[in-house]
Design an enzyme around this catalytic site. Structure first.
Site, PDB file in Angstrom:
ATOM      1  N   CYS A 166      -6.939 -29.466   9.394  1.00  0.00           N
ATOM      2  CA  CYS A 166      -6.113 -28.344   9.841  1.00  0.00           C
ATOM      3  C   CYS A 166      -5.309 -28.829  11.043  1.00  0.00           C
ATOM      4  CB  CYS A 166      -6.955 -27.109  10.177  1.00  0.00           C
ATOM      5  SG  CYS A 166      -7.999 -27.290  11.646  1.00  0.00           S
ATOM      6  N   CYS A 175     -11.933 -30.228  13.944  1.00  0.00           N
ATOM      7  CA  CYS A 175     -11.888 -29.061  14.829  1.00  0.00           C
ATOM      8  C   CYS A 175     -13.260 -28.424  14.961  1.00  0.00           C
ATOM      9  CB  CYS A 175     -10.881 -28.044  14.288  1.00  0.00           C
ATOM     10  SG  CYS A 175     -11.443 -27.207  12.777  1.00  0.00           S
ATOM     11  N   HIS A 197     -22.738 -39.086  10.019  1.00  0.00           N
ATOM     12  CA  HIS A 197     -22.449 -39.704  11.322  1.00  0.00           C
ATOM     13  C   HIS A 197     -22.895 -38.757  12.430  1.00  0.00           C
ATOM     14  CE1 HIS A 197     -19.023 -41.969   9.068  1.00  0.00           C
ATOM     15  NE2 HIS A 197     -20.212 -42.448   8.780  1.00  0.00           N
ATOM     16  N   CYS A 212      18.968 -63.347   3.586  1.00  0.00           N
ATOM     17  CA  CYS A 212      19.224 -63.398   2.148  1.00  0.00           C
ATOM     18  C   CYS A 212      19.766 -64.780   1.815  1.00  0.00           C
ATOM     19  CB  CYS A 212      20.208 -62.314   1.725  1.00  0.00           C
ATOM     20  SG  CYS A 212      21.875 -62.532   2.396  1.00  0.00           S
ATOM     21  N   CYS A 250      34.946 -67.637   7.935  1.00  0.00           N
ATOM     22  CA  CYS A 250      36.271 -68.102   8.354  1.00  0.00           C
ATOM     23  C   CYS A 250      36.713 -67.568   9.713  1.00  0.00           C
ATOM     24  CB  CYS A 250      37.315 -67.739   7.299  1.00  0.00           C
ATOM     25  SG  CYS A 250      37.583 -65.959   7.124  1.00  0.00           S
ATOM     26  N   HIS A 300      38.571 -57.696   3.293  1.00  0.00           N
ATOM     27  CA  HIS A 300      38.552 -59.154   3.435  1.00  0.00           C
ATOM     28  C   HIS A 300      37.512 -59.772   2.495  1.00  0.00           C
ATOM     29  CE1 HIS A 300      38.677 -63.102   5.353  1.00  0.00           C
ATOM     30  NE2 HIS A 300      37.362 -63.043   5.487  1.00  0.00           N
ATOM     31  N   CYS A 306      13.616 -33.982   8.194  1.00  0.00           N
ATOM     32  CA  CYS A 306      14.041 -32.632   7.824  1.00  0.00           C
ATOM     33  C   CYS A 306      14.106 -32.447   6.316  1.00  0.00           C
ATOM     34  CB  CYS A 306      15.385 -32.303   8.461  1.00  0.00           C
ATOM     35  SG  CYS A 306      16.675 -33.522   8.136  1.00  0.00           S
ATOM     36  N   HIS A 316      21.599 -33.575   8.181  1.00  0.00           N
ATOM     37  CA  HIS A 316      20.467 -32.693   8.464  1.00  0.00           C
ATOM     38  C   HIS A 316      20.269 -31.700   7.328  1.00  0.00           C
ATOM     39  CE1 HIS A 316      17.520 -30.770  10.993  1.00  0.00           C
ATOM     40  NE2 HIS A 316      18.154 -29.617  10.959  1.00  0.00           N
TER      41      HIS A 316
END
Length: 836
Positions: free
Chosen positions: A30, A51, A68, A163, A200, A222, A321, A781
């Site tokens: 929770c 909790c 435990h 790469c 170049c 280019h 979001c 968003h």
């Protein structure tokens, strides 16, 4: 606090390692956390957090289940506020990808108490332990990196690798480039957002889509002209050798291992460089932070925050979001509420008891709740629906967002454990990058179905919440030569609609700048003509949705033209419509703000789109069983290169039987396949196996998901050994036992069970919609608008009506402005309809 006769048992316990997750911030079942009155009990053996609530008491259930005996109770209280000039300075806004570990001791005080559950099995007995082991355990837990923080850091660590283009970069011309401030694009006069070609030395401006910076895409131009792959962004080079390097051939950010020497060829010495421009990551996050949906009404007044059951916000974990919007929409549906949330007394949240959750946990096979998707779904349902956490935040300084004065926003729940678990192993959802809400919706359904099938733990009555979205989509294919038809039905969860884009001339923009487009783009942004939702449906379904295509007719007509039509074979209980309003511009998915007009009263009648299957007078195309035909010319070329015939044939079957280069690439990639030299298994009409015998490893992988050996084997055979398609096949054939009929038996085919219902009328009403603001799916968003039957305001006044629209904007939950809702409906990305 007393001594304990079991203290000797502590000697065998060890503090957490750096790699271990310590769940000390909140309960794993929770959202009760260390800031609450009771705090959180952290297990000293497995470091689970639980909790101490009187009703749920997850600490006690953990002890009973695990055995435990010792826990460390942690409570956290904020230190006194800053004073003087520090108090007047607002906290800085996060604009970097890098995570800087905050010093908790500077902001919080931690109070710890050691407890023994052997002494008190009900609540744990507070004990006094002065041993070195106890002190090391306490210190290790308090100073450890919390599980949420560990997940956050791992997710933010975007791995950028070299790469083949940056590893083997060959430089041509060399020479110094103009000094900073004098340099400009070779094709225009832009002096910022400049990219240096590492081959170049040409300077070109970047693409304007990123971060709103200026750019005409001349660096990309280019590359298209020269095929020089790698470039570096000027202004991002640091003395440590860091820089934004982009490979246009890979279309991705890369690392140049020899960047220092490559830059030196152009007179750039990194030791003297200073970062003067924002990196691509910083620009993207800054852009995401800038997008926000208005929290004011048309008259300028602030929208009213609401609190209560089903009105709990989700705090943004960093580009999360998309997940928050999907979760809010899902848990507004009765199917998910009934499946994952139950309570004793509907009048008070204090009597909440999740009997199904506790029953599941006692039988759960996972060691910890954070590793179980069922446990985390119960936790999310409790957090969103109980109302316990939906209240004004008492410490506004602790909020992670900018809070307007005197506006009582919620703190919002932080579903970090859920996000980590659902995204585990996924290349995109495991990161902190912005993702597509519709793709996450589909991924979440797959995760839930996989678990439910494996555990055979469906909801009462045999129904599963995810099946509310499932329906059958009928495809009718007709050969235009022989007029014969073929019908096929596919199981679907989402209906994706193409939206026609018709640009409006400049003189027709008029007053539509606000209604027909994103106002953040300015008055010169392209505007599009509105289209009705029924038009979009008609373009996909029914008579107007005919699609012409080339077709190899099994009826003997050869390569001819055919038409394909789509209809509903069955209708879902919950209809999810996905508006595809994106197109590629300069290799970047760009959103088109095309207004979609919904029918009156937000209702749909889909009866006219119901398919009828094979009709009287229609002749069905029959499956033809024959040996595959291979492209003789391509086959000869491959055999001439020395490849065995069976390998060449398999390569042609796998790559479309036409392209020698594609077949060669397939051959090189499958040289080590264990069945590469086995004979090709031909399809037969009698129900014999359709594909090659799957490997034991493939079968074992599917068997680990809960399927039988026979089911896994048949699924892989039916899908030619594709594991992903096999999983989908298994979910679409839940009643198939895995038996494979022999060719001689020729059994009658079993009728496929379809989800949904074909009953009429098929009427739907809009329940929720998810909106996206921003130019790309990779930024911007998401928010959700949900029609709620009841919304409780912060004044304890009830706002009743036939559906009150509520806006869920991360942790901010408000009664939506009616005028804004009508406009945002037109620009929504996902529509969720409930069947009436």
């Amino acid at each position: 606090m007393t001594s304990c006769p079991h203290l000797s048992d502590i000697a065998g316990l060890q503090p957490p390692k750096l790699s271990q997750s310590v769940h000390r911030e909140e309960c794993t079942q929770c959202f009760d956390d260390q800031d609450g009155v009771a705090g959180v009990d952290v297990c000293l053996t497995c470091f689970n957090g639980a909790c101490l609530d009187l009703d749920r008491h997850h600490a006690r259930t953990h002890v009973l289940r695990s055995g435990h005996s010792f826990t460390l109770n942690i409570k956290r209280t904020p230190k006194s506020k800053r004073t003087g000039r520090d108090e007047q300075e607002p906290p800085s806004k996060v604009t970097k990808l890098a995570i800087v570990q905050e010093r908790e001791e500077d902001k919080w005080e931690h109070h710890t108490v050691l407890k023994c559950w052997k002494c008190d099995p009900n609540n744990g007995k507070e004990i006094l332990a002065c041993s070195d082991t106890a002190e090391r355990l306490t210190s290790g837990i308090v100073q450890s990196l919390s599980s949420a923080r560990q997940s956050e850091i791992k997710a933010w660590e975007e791995e950028i690798t070299p790469c083949k283009h940056t590893r083997s970069l060959e430089q041509g011309a060399t020479g110094s480039i103009p000094a900073e401030g004098l340099a400009h694009c070779a094709s225009c006069e832009l002096t910022s957002n400049l990219w240096l070609c590492l081959t170049c030395g040409a300077l070109g401006c970047g693409r304007s889509q990123y971060g709103g910076t200026g750019g005409n895409g001349h660096a990309l131009t280019h590359f298209n002209a020269t095929k020089h792959p790698a470039c570096v962004k000027l202004g991002t080079i640091t003395p440590e050798g860091g820089a934004d390097v982009y490979c246009y051939a890979c279309d991705d950010a890369r690392v140049d291992p020899e960047l220092t020497s490559h830059l030196a060829k152009f007179g750039i010495h990194i030791a003297s460089q200073k970062k003067t421009e924002k990196s691509m990551t910083e620009l993207q996050i800054e852009q995401n932070l800038a997008f926000d949906f208005s929290l004011t009404a048309e008259d300028g007044s602030a929208l009213q925050p609401v609190f209560g059951r089903g009105l709990t916000g989700l705090s943004n974990l960093g580009n999360s979001c998309y997940m928050a919007s999907v979760l809010q929409a899902l848990f507004s549906l009765s199917q998910f509420r009934q499946r994952y949330y139950s309570e004793v007394n509907a009048e008070t949240t204090q009597s909440y008891v999740s009997g199904r959750a506790s029953t599941h946990w006692m039988a759960c096979t996972q060691p910890l709740p954070v590793d179980c998707i069922e446990c985390q779904m119960f936790k999310i349902a409790d957090g969103l629906l109980s109302g316990r956490y939906s209240k004004p935040h008492t410490n506004l300084d602790a909020l992670s967002h900018s809070t307007p004065e005197n506006v009582p926003w919620q703190a919002g729940l932080k579903p970090a454990g859920f996000k980590t678990l659902v995204g585990k192993g996924h290349a995109e959802f495991a990161t902190m990058r912005q993702q597509d809400a519709e793709e996450f919706f589909g991924h979440l359904l797959t995760v839930l179905r996989r678990f439910n099938h494996q555990m055979n733990s469906g909801a009462p009555g045999g129904s599963e919440a995810t099946e509310a979205f499932a329906f059958g989509l009928e495809q009718r294919l007709q050969c235009l030569s022989c007029k014969k038809v073929r019908y096929r039905v596919d199981n679907m969860d989402v209906l994706s609609l193409g939206v026609p884009a018709h640009e409006l001339p400049a003189d027709e923009h008029g007053d539509q700048s606000k209604a027909a487009g994103d106002s953040t783009k300015g008055p010169t942004a392209t505007r599009y003509a509105p289209v009705t939702l029924m038009q979009c449906l008609s373009l996909l379904l029914g008579l107007t949705g005919q699609e012409a295509l080339d077709y190899q007719c099994e009826g003997g007509c050869g390569k001819v033209s055919a038409v394909r039509q789509l209809h509903f074979a069955t209708f879902p209980d919950i209809l999810v419509l996905h508006a595809k309003k994106f197109q590629l511009k300069n290799w970047v998915p760009t959103k088109l703000d095309i207004p979609i007009i919904l029918p009156e009263a937000d209702t749909l009648d889909l009866g006219t789109f119901l398919g009828r299957g094979l009709q009287p007078g229609e002749e069905e195309l029959q499956e033809v069983s024959s040996s595959p035909q291979f492209n003789a010319e391509v086959l000869m070329q491959l055999e001439g290169m020395g490849f065995p015939s069976v390998r060449c044939q398999k390569a042609l079957l796998a790559t479309g039987n036409s392209d020698v280069e594609a077949a060669m690439e397939w051959l090189f990639g499958h040289m080590d396949d264990p069945d590469i030299d086995e004979p090709i298994q031909l399809n037969t009409s009698g129900g014999a196996k359709k594909g090659p015998e799957p490997s034991p490893d493939q079968i074992a992988m599917l068997a680990d998901m809960g399927f039988t050996h026979a089911q896994a084997r048949k699924a892989l055979i039916e899908t030619d050994g594709s594991a992903e398609r096999a999983v989908e096949w298994l979910f679409n054939h839940p009643d198939d036992t895995g038996e494979i009929a022999s060719p001689s038996s020729n059994p009658a085919p079993k009728e496929k069970s379809l989800p949904g219902s074909s009953n009429l009328p098929a009427r739907y009403r809009l329940k929720a919609f998810i909106s996206h603001k921003g130019p790309s799916v990779h930024s911007g968003h998401y928010v959700a608008h949900i029609r709620m039957p009841l919304a409780q305001t912060s004044d304890n006044m009830d706002v009743e009506g036939n559906g009150e629209w509520v806006l869920f904007n991360d942790e901010k939950v408000v009664v939506a402005d009616k005028t804004s809702v009508e406009e945002l409906k037109k620009l929504a990305y996902m529509y969720i309809f409930e069947r009436i």
